[in-house]
Scaffold this motif. Structure first.
Motif, PDB file in Angstrom:
ATOM      1  N   VAL B  67     -16.359 -48.961  25.215  1.00  0.00           N
ATOM      2  CA  VAL B  67     -15.930 -48.422  26.515  1.00  0.00           C
ATOM      3  C   VAL B  67     -17.011 -47.517  27.104  1.00  0.00           C
ATOM      4  O   VAL B  67     -17.295 -47.568  28.306  1.00  0.00           O
ATOM      5  CB  VAL B  67     -14.587 -47.665  26.372  1.00  0.00           C
ATOM      6  CG1 VAL B  67     -14.154 -47.079  27.713  1.00  0.00           C
ATOM      7  CG2 VAL B  67     -13.505 -48.605  25.849  1.00  0.00           C
ATOM      8  N   LEU B  68     -17.627 -46.712  26.228  1.00  0.00           N
ATOM      9  CA  LEU B  68     -18.656 -45.787  26.698  1.00  0.00           C
ATOM     10  C   LEU B  68     -19.837 -46.538  27.321  1.00  0.00           C
ATOM     11  O   LEU B  68     -20.432 -46.094  28.300  1.00  0.00           O
ATOM     12  CB  LEU B  68     -19.156 -44.956  25.509  1.00  0.00           C
ATOM     13  CG  LEU B  68     -19.586 -43.526  25.754  1.00  0.00           C
ATOM     14  CD1 LEU B  68     -18.501 -42.737  26.458  1.00  0.00           C
ATOM     15  CD2 LEU B  68     -19.944 -42.858  24.445  1.00  0.00           C
ATOM     16  N   ALA B  69     -20.160 -47.697  26.739  1.00  0.00           N
ATOM     17  CA  ALA B  69     -21.298 -48.475  27.243  1.00  0.00           C
ATOM     18  C   ALA B  69     -20.922 -49.352  28.440  1.00  0.00           C
ATOM     19  O   ALA B  69     -21.799 -49.935  29.074  1.00  0.00           O
ATOM     20  CB  ALA B  69     -21.842 -49.363  26.117  1.00  0.00           C
ATOM     21  N   ASP B  70     -19.612 -49.421  28.727  1.00  0.00           N
ATOM     22  CA  ASP B  70     -19.176 -50.264  29.845  1.00  0.00           C
ATOM     23  C   ASP B  70     -19.521 -49.597  31.176  1.00  0.00           C
ATOM     24  O   ASP B  70     -19.268 -48.406  31.370  1.00  0.00           O
ATOM     25  CB  ASP B  70     -17.659 -50.484  29.730  1.00  0.00           C
ATOM     26  CG  ASP B  70     -17.153 -51.477  30.753  1.00  0.00           C
ATOM     27  OD1 ASP B  70     -17.278 -52.687  30.495  1.00  0.00           O
ATOM     28  OD2 ASP B  70     -16.657 -51.044  31.810  1.00  0.00           O
ATOM     29  N   ARG B  71     -20.058 -50.374  32.087  1.00  0.00           N
ATOM     30  CA  ARG B  71     -20.547 -49.780  33.343  1.00  0.00           C
ATOM     31  C   ARG B  71     -19.430 -49.273  34.240  1.00  0.00           C
ATOM     32  O   ARG B  71     -19.673 -48.480  35.142  1.00  0.00           O
ATOM     33  CB  ARG B  71     -21.407 -50.784  34.109  1.00  0.00           C
ATOM     34  CG  ARG B  71     -20.651 -52.028  34.506  1.00  0.00           C
ATOM     35  CD  ARG B  71     -21.548 -53.015  35.191  1.00  0.00           C
ATOM     36  NE  ARG B  71     -20.914 -54.306  35.257  1.00  0.00           N
ATOM     37  CZ  ARG B  71     -21.257 -55.249  36.105  1.00  0.00           C
ATOM     38  NH1 ARG B  71     -22.237 -55.043  36.943  1.00  0.00           N
ATOM     39  NH2 ARG B  71     -20.643 -56.402  36.099  1.00  0.00           N
ATOM     40  N   ASN B  72     -18.190 -49.709  33.976  1.00  0.00           N
ATOM     41  CA  ASN B  72     -17.073 -49.283  34.826  1.00  0.00           C
ATOM     42  C   ASN B  72     -16.345 -48.044  34.311  1.00  0.00           C
ATOM     43  O   ASN B  72     -15.371 -47.601  34.912  1.00  0.00           O
ATOM     44  CB  ASN B  72     -16.057 -50.417  34.972  1.00  0.00           C
ATOM     45  CG  ASN B  72     -16.674 -51.608  35.671  1.00  0.00           C
ATOM     46  OD1 ASN B  72     -17.401 -51.456  36.648  1.00  0.00           O
ATOM     47  ND2 ASN B  72     -16.432 -52.800  35.154  1.00  0.00           N
ATOM     48  N   THR B 144     -26.314 -43.131  28.150  1.00  0.00           N
ATOM     49  CA  THR B 144     -27.456 -42.823  29.020  1.00  0.00           C
ATOM     50  C   THR B 144     -28.525 -43.918  29.090  1.00  0.00           C
ATOM     51  O   THR B 144     -29.245 -43.995  30.073  1.00  0.00           O
ATOM     52  CB  THR B 144     -28.133 -41.511  28.567  1.00  0.00           C
ATOM     53  OG1 THR B 144     -28.497 -41.642  27.190  1.00  0.00           O
ATOM     54  CG2 THR B 144     -27.195 -40.327  28.735  1.00  0.00           C
ATOM     55  N   VAL B 145     -28.657 -44.714  28.038  1.00  0.00           N
ATOM     56  CA  VAL B 145     -29.682 -45.770  28.083  1.00  0.00           C
ATOM     57  C   VAL B 145     -29.012 -47.052  28.580  1.00  0.00           C
ATOM     58  O   VAL B 145     -28.287 -47.719  27.838  1.00  0.00           O
ATOM     59  CB  VAL B 145     -30.324 -45.981  26.687  1.00  0.00           C
ATOM     60  CG1 VAL B 145     -31.395 -47.060  26.759  1.00  0.00           C
ATOM     61  CG2 VAL B 145     -30.912 -44.686  26.172  1.00  0.00           C
ATOM     62  N   LEU B 146     -29.240 -47.355  29.857  1.00  0.00           N
ATOM     63  CA  LEU B 146     -28.520 -48.452  30.498  1.00  0.00           C
ATOM     64  C   LEU B 146     -29.486 -49.542  30.950  1.00  0.00           C
ATOM     65  O   LEU B 146     -30.650 -49.255  31.272  1.00  0.00           O
ATOM     66  CB  LEU B 146     -27.753 -47.925  31.717  1.00  0.00           C
ATOM     67  CG  LEU B 146     -26.838 -46.713  31.461  1.00  0.00           C
ATOM     68  CD1 LEU B 146     -26.243 -46.213  32.773  1.00  0.00           C
ATOM     69  CD2 LEU B 146     -25.741 -47.047  30.467  1.00  0.00           C
ATOM     70  N   ASP B 147     -28.985 -50.766  30.982  1.00  0.00           N
ATOM     71  CA  ASP B 147     -29.827 -51.861  31.476  1.00  0.00           C
ATOM     72  C   ASP B 147     -29.749 -51.924  33.005  1.00  0.00           C
ATOM     73  O   ASP B 147     -29.160 -51.042  33.651  1.00  0.00           O
ATOM     74  CB  ASP B 147     -29.444 -53.200  30.820  1.00  0.00           C
ATOM     75  CG  ASP B 147     -28.030 -53.627  31.169  1.00  0.00           C
ATOM     76  OD1 ASP B 147     -27.456 -53.061  32.121  1.00  0.00           O
ATOM     77  OD2 ASP B 147     -27.500 -54.520  30.495  1.00  0.00           O
ATOM     78  N   ILE B 148     -30.310 -52.955  33.578  1.00  0.00           N
ATOM     79  CA  ILE B 148     -30.449 -53.043  35.035  1.00  0.00           C
ATOM     80  C   ILE B 148     -29.098 -53.098  35.771  1.00  0.00           C
ATOM     81  O   ILE B 148     -28.986 -52.669  36.925  1.00  0.00           O
ATOM     82  CB  ILE B 148     -31.346 -54.260  35.400  1.00  0.00           C
ATOM     83  CG1 ILE B 148     -31.882 -54.120  36.812  1.00  0.00           C
ATOM     84  CG2 ILE B 148     -30.611 -55.559  35.183  1.00  0.00           C
ATOM     85  CD1 ILE B 148     -33.081 -54.994  37.090  1.00  0.00           C
ATOM     86  N   VAL B 149     -28.044 -53.583  35.062  1.00  0.00           N
ATOM     87  CA  VAL B 149     -26.722 -53.618  35.707  1.00  0.00           C
ATOM     88  C   VAL B 149     -25.851 -52.424  35.306  1.00  0.00           C
ATOM     89  O   VAL B 149     -24.659 -52.379  35.597  1.00  0.00           O
ATOM     90  CB  VAL B 149     -25.974 -54.939  35.402  1.00  0.00           C
ATOM     91  CG1 VAL B 149     -26.679 -56.120  36.031  1.00  0.00           C
ATOM     92  CG2 VAL B 149     -25.776 -55.129  33.907  1.00  0.00           C
TER      93      VAL B 149
END
Lengths: 48, 292
Positions: B67-72, B144-149
């Motif tokens: 969930v934490l890594a989910d962009r929403n 904090t480390v996110l990809d392009i989307v």
């Protein structure tokens, strides 16, 4: 009362945990969890 | 398995039964697939990889990171709430009695070896590592480390978790030629971590739980306040230190019965010559008790 007094940190934590769980359900996080956990997690098994 | 009727024997059977029941999708092991039923939305209390072919529930650390890594989503309230609830009731009892990776380490430690060590050099610093992993790999990096989307990664699961490698990776890869063809450097890294930890488990009791486990770090924070707790009757305790001598994690139980490191195995209770150490959900009043 004294026993309850010693228990209050746990009871507060229980209430906080329940509240957070409720917020998560309200925000639909369980759907994200379910979507994620029913497919093989390639990162978890070392192939991601 | 320990003496019939002994606490260690009972604990081992509880560990085995819980691992078997919560990983009861036997067909997954044969087919190289995982269970896809709706029960997987519910977290299991221990570090039980949801990519284990038999897993009927989710790993709370894996669910938290998902969930934490989910962009929403900005934060993982669902899994955090679950961790706090379980911690407030049981604390690290989960580690001692309900975690499958804890069971694996327990079984390996029983293999006779030249000399068992009470602690490793730099023990105090090593014990802090699990908090670094919790904050860094489980919380900050996926956020904090996110990809392009705007999608993050489950850093702990991907780069550290030996439970995922043992319970998920190895059985799936053994049963699936398609996965075998995808093996690479990351898998070698994770197998290396697993191998080191299993080898260390021969020498030191529960090295992963002591030094690295972020789930144990969370539950440990609740040990001093959880509803399930240990108590030392100060009228009975003679301060002989038999409890610390029996504790495989080297905890001075007579001084700190609810230390963050304690996994509630109960070895100290068996060792206490005066029966001064008790445990449970009951909170007596009017006794002189050591509760911290």
């Amino acid at each position: 009362m004294r026993a309850l007094g010693r228990r209050w940190p746990a009871l507060i934590a229980l209430a906080a945990g329940g509240a957070l769980l409720g917020v998560g359900l309200w925000q639909g996080e369980h759907q994200v969890v379910l979507r994620k956990v029913i497919t093989i997690c390639m990162e978890c098994i070392g192939l991601g | 398995m320990g003496r019939p009727g002994s606490r260690r024997g009972l604990r081992t059977w509880v560990q085995i039964a819980f691992a078997a029941v919560t990983n009861g999708y036997a067909a997954g092991f044969a087919r190289g697939t995982i269970f896809q039923g709706k029960s997987k939305v519910i977290c299991l209390p221990g570090l039980n990889c949801y990519s284990c072919p038999g897993a009927l529930g989710a790993c709370p650390i894996g669910a938290f990171q998902a969930v934490l890594a989910d962009r929403n989503h900005k934060f993982a309230f669902y899994a955090a709430g679950f961790l706090i609830l379980v911690g407030a009731v049981l604390g690290r009892f989960v580690c001692g009695w309900l975690c499958p990776f804890g069971l694996v380490q327990d079984l390996i430690y029983r293999i006779p070896f030249v000399k068992k060590l009470r602690r490793l050099p730099g023990e105090r610093g090593l014990r802090l590592l699990k908090y670094v992993i919790l904050v860094g790999f489980v919380i900050l990096l996926p956020m904090t480390v996110l990809d392009i989307v705007g999608q993050g990664q489950p850093w702990f699961c991907k780069y550290i978790c030996p439970s995922g490698t043992l319970l998920g990776g190895l059985p799936l890869i053994a049963a699936s030629p398609a996965l075998q063809s995808a093996l690479g450097g990351l898998f070698a890294w994770k197998v290396g971590i697993l191998a080191v930890l299993l080898a260390l488990s021969l020498l030191v009791y529960r090295p992963f739980c002591r030094y690295l486990c972020p789930l144990g770090a969370v539950y440990g924070l609740f040990n001093p306040i959880s509803l399930y707790r240990y108590r030392v009757d100060a009228h009975k305790c003679t301060g002989c230190g038999a409890c610390q001598k029996a504790c495989k994690l080297d905890i001075p139980v007579h001084k700190t019965p609810n230390a963050a490191l304690c996994i509630r195995c109960g070895g100290c209770k068996d060792a206490c010559p005066t029966g001064a150490i008790r445990s449970g959900f009951r909170w007596e009043t009017g006794e002189k008790l050591q509760n911290t």
